[in-house]
Design a protein around this motif. Structure first.
Motif, mmCIF file in Angstrom:
data_model
loop_
_atom_site.group_PDB
_atom_site.id
_atom_site.type_symbol
_atom_site.label_atom_id
_atom_site.label_comp_id
_atom_site.label_asym_id
_atom_site.label_seq_id
_atom_site.Cartn_x
_atom_site.Cartn_y
_atom_site.Cartn_z
ATOM 1 N N ASP A 1 11.730 -9.644 -1.265
ATOM 2 C CA ASP A 1 11.019 -8.582 -2.034
ATOM 3 C C ASP A 1 11.608 -7.293 -2.338
ATOM 4 O OD1 ASP A 1 9.177 -10.462 -2.327
ATOM 5 O OD2 ASP A 1 7.894 -9.751 -0.662
ATOM 6 N N LEU A 2 12.222 -6.750 -1.137
ATOM 7 C CA LEU A 2 13.081 -5.515 -1.043
ATOM 8 C C LEU A 2 14.327 -5.585 -2.085
ATOM 9 C CD1 LEU A 2 12.941 -4.129 2.286
ATOM 10 C CD2 LEU A 2 11.776 -3.043 0.436
ATOM 11 N N ASP A 3 14.791 -6.886 -1.869
ATOM 12 C CA ASP A 3 15.999 -6.944 -2.960
ATOM 13 C C ASP A 3 15.963 -6.922 -4.468
ATOM 14 O OD1 ASP A 3 17.510 -7.417 -0.604
ATOM 15 O OD2 ASP A 3 17.432 -9.545 -0.623
ATOM 16 N N LEU A 4 14.568 -7.635 -4.666
ATOM 17 C CA LEU A 4 13.816 -7.482 -5.893
ATOM 18 C C LEU A 4 13.465 -6.096 -6.327
ATOM 19 C CD1 LEU A 4 12.059 -10.856 -6.257
ATOM 20 C CD2 LEU A 4 14.274 -10.372 -7.379
ATOM 21 N N ASN A 5 13.022 -5.395 -5.446
ATOM 22 C CA ASN A 5 12.248 -4.026 -5.915
ATOM 23 C C ASN A 5 12.402 -3.285 -4.574
ATOM 24 O OD1 ASN A 5 11.139 -1.630 -6.641
ATOM 25 N ND2 ASN A 5 9.193 -2.543 -6.810
ATOM 26 N N PRO A 6 13.650 -2.313 -4.575
ATOM 27 C CA PRO A 6 13.939 -1.392 -3.286
ATOM 28 C C PRO A 6 12.766 -0.387 -3.098
ATOM 29 C CG PRO A 6 15.775 -1.491 -4.863
ATOM 30 C CD PRO A 6 14.658 -2.217 -5.431
ATOM 31 N N ASN A 7 11.954 -0.345 -4.234
ATOM 32 C CA ASN A 7 10.744 0.942 -3.902
ATOM 33 C C ASN A 7 9.618 0.544 -3.705
ATOM 34 O OD1 ASN A 7 12.478 3.261 -5.026
ATOM 35 N ND2 ASN A 7 12.670 2.237 -6.998
ATOM 36 N N ALA A 8 9.678 -0.987 -3.221
ATOM 37 C CA ALA A 8 8.231 -1.690 -2.801
ATOM 38 C C ALA A 8 7.908 -0.787 -1.493
ATOM 39 C CB ALA A 8 8.561 -3.122 -2.318
ATOM 40 N N ARG A 9 6.557 -0.524 -1.371
ATOM 41 C CA ARG A 9 6.113 0.114 -0.438
ATOM 42 C C ARG A 9 5.371 -0.356 0.687
ATOM 43 N NH1 ARG A 9 2.623 4.967 -2.910
ATOM 44 N NH2 ARG A 9 1.428 3.560 -3.955
ATOM 45 N N TRP A 10 5.512 0.316 1.926
ATOM 46 C CA TRP A 10 4.788 -0.211 3.206
ATOM 47 C C TRP A 10 3.246 0.660 3.185
ATOM 48 C CZ3 TRP A 10 7.716 -2.661 7.531
ATOM 49 C CH2 TRP A 10 8.805 -3.314 7.259
ATOM 50 N N TYR A 11 2.558 0.145 4.139
ATOM 51 C CA TYR A 11 1.231 0.632 4.524
ATOM 52 C C TYR A 11 1.214 0.805 6.124
ATOM 53 C CZ TYR A 11 -3.610 0.905 5.239
ATOM 54 O OH TYR A 11 -5.048 1.246 5.718
ATOM 55 N N VAL A 12 1.030 2.059 6.443
ATOM 56 C CA VAL A 12 0.579 2.579 7.793
ATOM 57 C C VAL A 12 -0.514 3.094 8.077
ATOM 58 C CG1 VAL A 12 1.551 4.537 9.585
ATOM 59 C CG2 VAL A 12 3.152 2.503 8.630
ATOM 60 N N GLU A 13 -1.339 2.750 9.231
ATOM 61 C CA GLU A 13 -2.488 3.476 9.722
ATOM 62 C C GLU A 13 -2.145 4.037 10.944
ATOM 63 O OE1 GLU A 13 -5.991 1.323 9.821
ATOM 64 O OE2 GLU A 13 -5.931 0.565 7.858
ATOM 65 N N PHE A 14 -2.209 5.441 11.071
ATOM 66 C CA PHE A 14 -2.037 6.150 12.348
ATOM 67 C C PHE A 14 -2.966 5.882 13.575
ATOM 68 C CE2 PHE A 14 -0.356 9.698 9.376
ATOM 69 C CZ PHE A 14 0.976 9.056 9.509
ATOM 70 N N HIS A 15 -2.739 6.017 14.720
ATOM 71 C CA HIS A 15 -3.613 5.842 15.968
ATOM 72 C C HIS A 15 -4.960 6.622 15.534
ATOM 73 C CE1 HIS A 15 -4.653 6.276 19.829
ATOM 74 N NE2 HIS A 15 -4.185 4.945 20.255
ATOM 75 N N PRO A 16 -5.866 6.055 16.281
ATOM 76 C CA PRO A 16 -7.303 6.622 16.096
ATOM 77 C C PRO A 16 -7.257 8.159 16.372
ATOM 78 C CG PRO A 16 -7.708 4.442 16.768
ATOM 79 C CD PRO A 16 -5.803 4.604 16.791
ATOM 80 N N PHE A 17 -6.510 8.576 17.403
ATOM 81 C CA PHE A 17 -6.454 9.882 17.850
ATOM 82 C C PHE A 17 -5.986 10.689 16.767
ATOM 83 C CE2 PHE A 17 -6.120 9.285 22.759
ATOM 84 C CZ PHE A 17 -7.316 8.776 22.869
ATOM 85 N N VAL A 18 -5.238 10.375 16.017
ATOM 86 C CA VAL A 18 -4.598 11.090 14.977
ATOM 87 C C VAL A 18 -5.553 11.320 13.835
ATOM 88 C CG1 VAL A 18 -2.894 11.449 13.072
ATOM 89 C CG2 VAL A 18 -2.147 10.264 15.210
ATOM 90 N N THR A 19 -6.296 10.288 13.486
ATOM 91 C CA THR A 19 -7.338 10.139 12.413
ATOM 92 C C THR A 19 -8.444 11.100 12.905
ATOM 93 O OG1 THR A 19 -6.813 8.169 11.982
ATOM 94 C CG2 THR A 19 -9.016 8.944 11.191
ATOM 95 N N ALA A 20 -8.782 11.048 14.184
ATOM 96 C CA ALA A 20 -9.840 11.876 14.723
ATOM 97 C C ALA A 20 -9.504 13.452 14.684
ATOM 98 C CB ALA A 20 -10.179 11.582 16.100
ATOM 99 N N SER A 21 -8.358 13.763 15.032
ATOM 100 C CA SER A 21 -7.640 15.080 14.898
ATOM 101 C C SER A 21 -7.812 15.734 13.648
ATOM 102 C CB SER A 21 -6.216 15.174 15.499
ATOM 103 O OG SER A 21 -6.252 14.791 16.876
ATOM 104 N N ILE A 22 -7.259 14.947 12.593
ATOM 105 C CA ILE A 22 -7.630 15.024 11.214
ATOM 106 C C ILE A 22 -8.699 15.667 10.849
ATOM 107 C CG2 ILE A 22 -7.152 14.463 8.686
ATOM 108 C CD1 ILE A 22 -4.605 12.656 9.700
#
Length: 484
Positions: free
Chosen positions: A328-349
């Protein structure tokens, strides 16, 4: 079925109405992604996802390249309007609190994946939960993305140090040490590291990530090996956190709760290279695998749970990762990934338990120990001034960082620590430091106390961080003091 959406025509209409071209491109791209998501729902082609309730994290069962991303709000307010609501107290005239805004690459067809949350309290799997539009534009996220700086040049070198999260010795085992610890079959033992946070004794339990080995052509060899997250993964995580301060990449979803970002591998590689840490696509993908598969628990001693850490359960270093297949990256190098941070990071935000710091300086450090020392000074030496010293002990640094355990003799560890202090002088963090050795019988080295004096530059940065944090907390009413 919905009619096809003409992204180019829609973008042209926005520009004709006076919208900035870059903004119009981003809005059109997001609208197209939302439209494609609706089309996919109508075709009943929802991707399969697997939740792992026992680990408390989400594993991706299938990665797709359709435009599945929820759109960021097309009618999002301008930067100035968003900033007007971030704090009740205006910053000083010499500095401004502003969000970092960078235009999206906005390809014609954004190939991405939608993340799915873990099972509920009874272990029943929920349906697919897209990130809502409100998660890309809300008060908590705005405060996290805003920095107090005099100009854009200063603002571009800033990021956030996370209070409890950056105090955990989670990246302290080097690759060389891992090779020494590795058992037959590629296995590593579960690692336990005791440290203190605000006088509270905690234990970090690190579970290694098990990866499938691949040959030069990228094909599986049938062998597996385990890794702890180490220096490379630390750099990747910090780069992701910085990218999350850019619009419209980062999100904070209070309803789940969760926080994270959408990103392209190209943008992540670009960010790391700009900070002097170039990585190949293969190294970067492996680092993300280790972060998303390696587990981290925090245990408290006894029955007393002062931090309330048990409510977060067990999680991987990255709570959730959704990627894009190589084809898929070969077809579209701008394809995006998704990340969720650790719950400690979310709680700190959520609780504003973070401080702005000079991320560029941190990235330029030659070793992990220098980076760890900078993080601790940012989080603890909050009243830094040229007339106010700060003391740190060798024994405390050894216990809480985990980075001096590999030295056979204390004098070797102390020499490495002295070298790190010298680097902090080069980086304009410290103006000077003095050391006082404590020795016992037969002149045996027991401990070393370091008395530190900051530079004017670091003192100014800490005052700006204090001001920014106070303004952010004043903007959240009611505010409750918490350790997270």
């Amino acid at each position: 079925m919905s009619k096809p959406f003409n992204e180019a025509e829609y973008r042209k209409r926005l520009i004709d109405r006076g919208t900035d071209p870059d903004t119009a491109t981003d809005i059109a791209s997001k609208t197209a992604a939302s439209h494609n998501l609706q089309l996919q729902k109508e075709r009943e082609e929802v991707p399969a996802w697997n939740a792992n309730p026992r680990r408390g994290s989400v594993a991706v069962g299938k990665l797709v390249s359709r435009s599945d991303l929820p759109a960021a709000p097309a009618g999002a307010p301008s930067t100035k309007a968003a900033l007007a609501n971030t704090a009740s107290e205006a910053p000083p005239k010499s500095a401004t609190l502003k969000r970092r805004v960078k235009p999206s690459a906005a390809p014609k067809e954004v190939a991405t994946s939608i993340a799915k949350k873990a099972a509920g309290s009874k272990g029943k799997q929920k349906g697919t939960v897209p990130v809502p539009d409100t998660a890309f534009n809300n008060r908590q996220l705005s405060l996290f993305q805003s920095f107090l700086a005099n100009d854009d040049a200063q603002r571009d070198i800033l990021s956030n140090a996370i209070d409890l999260w950056d105090s955990i010795p989670r990246y302290s085992v080097s690759r060389r040490r891992q090779d020494e610890l590795r058992q037959p079959g590629g296995y590593l033992p579960i690692r336990k590291a005791t440290f203190q946070y605000r006088g509270i004794s905690l234990t970090a339990v690190v579970r290694p990530a098990r990866l499938e080995l691949r040959n030069e052509q990228g094909k599986p060899t049938g062998e597996t090996v385990e890794y702890y997250p180490s220096a490379r993964e630390e750099l990747i995580e910090h780069a992701l956190r910085r990218l999350a301060t850019e619009q419209p990449s980062g999100f904070f979803d209070e309803s789940q709760p969760r926080s994270g970002l959408y990103f392209t591998l190209y943008r992540l590689r670009q960010e790391l290279a700009a900070q002097g840490h170039s990585m190949t696509h293969r190294d970067l993908a492996e680092g993300l695998d280790i972060l998303s598969l390696g587990g981290l628990d925090i245990e408290t001693e006894g029955d007393h749970d002062a931090l309330g850490v048990r409510k977060f359960g067990r999680s991987t270093f990255i709570a959730n990762l959704a990627g894009v297949k190589r084809e898929d990256l070969d077809l579209n190098p701008n394809a995006r990934w998704y990340v969720e941070f650790h719950p400690f990071v979310t709680a700190s935000i959520d609780k504003i338990a973070y401080r702005q710091f000079n991320y560029h300086r941190w990235m330029q450090c030659r070793g992990q120990l220098g980076r760890w020392l900078i993080s601790q000074l940012v989080l603890k030496y909050t009243q830094a001034a040229q007339a106010t010293s700060f003391t740190m002990k060798y024994s405390t640094i050894k216990r809480d960082s985990g980075l001096l355990d590999g030295y056979k003799l204390p004098r070797q560890a102390v020499a490495a620590l002295d070298e790190a202090w010298e680097e902090l002088k080069e980086r304009e963090v410290l103006a000077s430091y003095t050391k006082a050795e404590e020795r016992g019988a037969r002149a045996k080295l027991i401990d070393v106390s370091y008395t530190l004096l900051p530079t004017r530059t670091f003192s100014t940065e800490q005052r700006a961080a204090n001001k920014r944090q106070l303004d952010a907390k004043a903007a959240i009413v009611p505010h409750q003091e918490t350790l997270l």
